[in-house]
Design an enzyme around this catalytic site. Structure first.
Site, PDB file in Angstrom:
ATOM      1  N   LYS B  51      68.883  71.005  63.297  1.00 51.15           N
ATOM      2  CA  LYS B  51      67.629  69.966  63.005  1.00 51.15           C
ATOM      3  C   LYS B  51      68.099  68.479  63.392  1.00 51.15           C
ATOM      4  O   LYS B  51      67.818  67.603  63.842  1.00 51.15           O
ATOM      5  CB  LYS B  51      67.318  70.237  61.847  1.00 51.15           C
ATOM      6  CG  LYS B  51      67.123  71.530  60.797  1.00 51.15           C
ATOM      7  CD  LYS B  51      67.241  71.116  59.558  1.00 51.15           C
ATOM      8  CE  LYS B  51      66.756  72.532  58.822  1.00 51.15           C
ATOM      9  NZ  LYS B  51      67.007  73.250  57.925  1.00 51.15           N
ATOM     10  N   GLN B  95      69.224  70.527  52.914  1.00 53.54           N
ATOM     11  CA  GLN B  95      69.761  72.082  52.814  1.00 53.54           C
ATOM     12  C   GLN B  95      70.309  72.613  51.478  1.00 53.54           C
ATOM     13  O   GLN B  95      70.908  72.015  51.362  1.00 53.54           O
ATOM     14  CB  GLN B  95      71.048  71.868  54.423  1.00 53.54           C
ATOM     15  CG  GLN B  95      71.515  73.015  54.989  1.00 53.54           C
ATOM     16  CD  GLN B  95      69.754  73.203  55.655  1.00 53.54           C
ATOM     17  OE1 GLN B  95      69.481  72.697  56.211  1.00 53.54           O
ATOM     18  NE2 GLN B  95      70.080  74.708  55.625  1.00 53.54           N
ATOM     19  N   ASP B 118      59.838  68.863  53.853  1.00 49.02           N
ATOM     20  CA  ASP B 118      59.637  69.978  54.040  1.00 49.02           C
ATOM     21  C   ASP B 118      58.979  70.972  52.797  1.00 49.02           C
ATOM     22  O   ASP B 118      58.597  72.452  53.091  1.00 49.02           O
ATOM     23  CB  ASP B 118      61.743  70.609  52.851  1.00 49.02           C
ATOM     24  CG  ASP B 118      62.394  71.556  53.888  1.00 49.02           C
ATOM     25  OD1 ASP B 118      61.784  71.674  54.781  1.00 49.02           O
ATOM     26  OD2 ASP B 118      63.398  71.491  53.807  1.00 49.02           O
TER      27      ASP B 118
END
Lengths: 295, 295
Positions: B51, B95, B118
């Protein structure tokens, strides 16, 4: 064909709700629902009266905030804001449709999620979609109650829903495919090709498209269970009012094919109101540190 | 059978994203993504590096908050709180998986919805379900990009999704049946009866169940489009590492039946990362009073 009337199960549900109200009152909590009604739409006035009556029957306190047709968005949001801050109010609902000058989506986002007993706030819709709902969407949960109480398990069944509205089709599709309900769900809509062919495979067929008699016998598999969410007013000169309410299902010819069906009126609509009461009681429970109760 | 590789379309998407970053930088906004990584899971470390690299390639600033394995929930929420308050940070992602002492759902609810790139916050999931998303769920939107850019329209098509996770199956089912996408969607899962029979009717079949080679040739209709979301590591002594990644589809025998399929690796997974960049740029746009851009 068996008729899955609300009448046949409403008494049982009322008793469960009543006992939940009595239980919470013993803990010195008075469950309270505030209803905001803007303008003078006659149908809305009837709906609101019905909700107030349901409250009364169960011992839930109801507060009516009646606002004039010309209420501005700012004035409406101020009323919602006051109800949000009033700790004696557990549930808030704003009757729709609103006059044109009001923004429905903003109103729904303004009601505190913990008081949003209609389950329209994006936060509550998101909790539902993620499988951890605080409140149940009223019409979808009413449908599940009818099926459950008439002994029809949805687990593993092919359920086809016609209609993808934010009030019925979409939340119902989400709810039914969650763990625990475990149905295999298909959502059809105006852009679906071969809608008949898809519906013919349904063990349970839910019509929520808002078109009178849209679902005819050739949509239905032998032995299917039909749920009719439609509320369409059609002309009928033989009726005193000159019109009558019909659902989305054309019952002509279906009796010989379907195993069971919910009637219109006297089916899903009645259940929706009870589920609002259910959410209101749970709002009061959650706001007072109690676990939600289940029905 | 056509292979719908990410490689074939990634350059085009990168260019569009790059040009959106350049555009916003000209308006003196530096899009910035903060990534929170708790503990020392090697797979998570690799994902986070990927990322960061994507950010670098596009000119998005990335900030890494690396926290030790023994971080408490309170400490983690404090870090999220600081990032929420830091107006130079547009997007925040934490994460997963988190260590056992941390509560993932609470973390997701704590990230400000406007920084939740997200699209895991219940508020954003609810906006999506109601048809008015601010952010797109990354894997589902990546799948739509693959289909669109390879020229496959989902409108009116029968799309069957195997799997109902909150990351892929459920948000994809919601997205595909929204107005504008207009697919007719069926969601299958572990409790579905006759899963093969249902899949055989799909024009587009999405496998997101996390079981290696679950979907075999007998699931597939002649001419169907297959999308493989699986990422399963299986033993393979012929490979240097002793194992390799495979999807949920068993490609044996499918080549003669399917019209096209996404590969694993090199398919959906690659797209997911690009969609995170897309959301980050739009977070920066929305926070600076600009309309979102579309791809």
């Amino acid at each position: 064909m068996k008729v899955l009337s609300a009448k046949g199960i409403k008494g049982q549900i009322q008793e469960e709700l009543k006992s939940a109200v009595d239980d919470i009152k013993e803990k010195n909590v008075q469950p309270t629902l505030a209803v905001v009604l803007v303008g003078d739409d006659p149908a809305s006035a009837i709906y609101v009266k019905g909700k107030q009556k349901d409250c009364e029957l169960l011992g839930i306190k109801s507060i009516l905030k009646q606002l004039p047709q010309e209420t501005t968005q700012k004035q409406l949001l101020d009323v919602i804001g006051e109800l949000n801050e009033d700790s004696s109010v557990n549930g808030i609902l704003c009757q729709v449709p609103l006059p044109d000058q009001c923004d429905e989506a903003e109103v729904m986002r303004t009601i505190l999620p913990e008081k949003d007993v209609d389950c329209f706030h994006p936060y509550n819709v998101g909790l539902l979609t993620s499988g951890k709902p605080n409140f149940m969407p009223c019409t979808p949960f009413g449908i599940l109650q009818i099926l459950k109480r008439y002994g029809y398990d949805v687990k593993g069944k092919n359920v086809t829903i016609i209609g993808r509205s934010n009030i019925v089709g979409r939340p119902l599709s989400v709810l039914l495919s969650l763990k625990g309900w475990d149905a295999t769900v298909t959502v059809c809509h105006s852009r679906t090709e071969d809608i008949k062919g898809i519906c013919q495979q349904a063990d349970i067929l839910v019509a929520a498209i808002g078109r009178a008699k849209f679902v005819t016998a050739d949509f239905v598999k032998k032995g299917a269970i039909l749920v009719d969410v439609g509320m369409n007013r059609i002309d009928d000169p033989t009726h005193p009012k000159g019109s009558r309410l019909v659902g989305d299902i054309d019952y002509e010819g279906i009796k010989e094919i379907a195993e069971a069906a919910t009637p219109v009126p006297g089916g899903v609509g009645v259940m929706t109101r009870s589920m609002l009461m259910f959410n209101t009681i749970n709002a009061a429970r959650l706001q007072n540190g109690m676990d939600p109760f289940e029905i």
